[in-house]
Design a protein around this motif. Structure first.
Motif: not given
Ligand SMILES: *[C@@H]1O[C@H](CO)[C@@H](O)[C@H](O)[C@H]1NC(C)=O
Ligand SMILES: *[C@@H]1O[C@H](CO)[C@@H](O)[C@H](O)[C@H]1NC(C)=O
Length: 226
Positions: A69, A72-73
């Motif tokens: 993923d 997510s930052n």
């Protein structure tokens, strides 16, 4: 031998021995599988009894074939590092591996590995990569890598990888010359340290006003590594 030759020999020997201690120490046995139950602190991990060593100590079902993923930052990348903490059999062997996923326009931001040289290959997509040499030159060496290309980031130097494609993700695999390469992400370490470095210090270092430093320090400096 002339004095100058002795001096040259001495210098070469000194450089050679310094080179040896700048990387992970060489193993003195076939392996030294990390004993995670030991509380003894050594450089690396204490060896588990070789008679208890199993194939599983050198194995991890890491699913490195699976995408990670990258949303997510804020930097749009995800580093999955397989080091001696993940595979106990890597202890003392001086090597580790990473899968790096990049979102479209994602990057693995400028960082250094204090203990490792890195060699990276692109599995999917395109990456704009580079590193900067040490003072006083601070020469920037960069390259656009396509699928299958390989690039090297020398030990300790600040480097990055950026996916310039706004539509497609990119994936790379990297090998590092330490069981625990470490990573220092420049922005996070400088502006996200806990506690914060005084803004007087950073304002002077970056030649900006303190408000700019305070603004940078107020950002959320998330790590992109697992
Ligand atoms: C230590 O290793 C064993 C077997 O590899 C594992 O089951 C256990 O969870 C580990 N313990 C810690 C504290 O990491
Ligand atoms: C990386 O991806 C995994 C799942 O694919 C996710 O669990 C993890 O939080 C991600 N890590 C970062 C630092 O974004």
């Amino acid at each position: 031998m002339a004095t100058s030759s002795y001096f040259l020999l001495f210098t070469l020997l000194a450089l050679a021995s310094w080179q040896t201690i700048a990387s992970d120490p060489s193993p003195l046995q076939d392996f030294c599988v990390a004993d995670n139950s030991s509380h003894v602190l050594v450089n690396g991990f204490v060896c588990k009894d070789p008679k208890d060593v199993k194939a599983e100590d050198f194995f991890l079902a890491a699913k490195l074939d699976m995408p990670r993923d990258t949303r997510s930052n804020k930097v749009g990348s995800n580093v999955t590092l397989i080091n001696a903490m993940r595979i106990p059999g890597l202890n003392t062997l001086g090597i580790s591996l990473a899968r790096i996923d990049y979102a479209p326009l994602g990057e693995n931001p400028p960082h250094t590995h204090p203990r490792a040289t890195e060699i990276l290959t692109v599995l999917e997509g395109t990456l704009y990569v580079g590193f900067v040499t040490s003072n006083p030159d601070n020469k920037f060496l960069s390259k656009v890598l396509n699928k299958g290309d390989v690039f090297v980031f020398p030990e300790g130097l600040i480097h990055f990888q950026f996916n310039p494609n706004p539509y497609k993700p990119a994936v790379a695999i990297a090998a590092l010359s330490s069981q625990n390469p470490g990573a220092i992400t420049i922005a996070n370490a400088v502006f996200g340290s806990k506690p914060a470095i005084s803004d007087d210090v950073l304002a002077k270092a970056f030649q900006v006003d303190k408000k700019t430093v305070d603004w940078l320090q107020a950002q959320f400096w998330a790590d992109n590594q697992n």
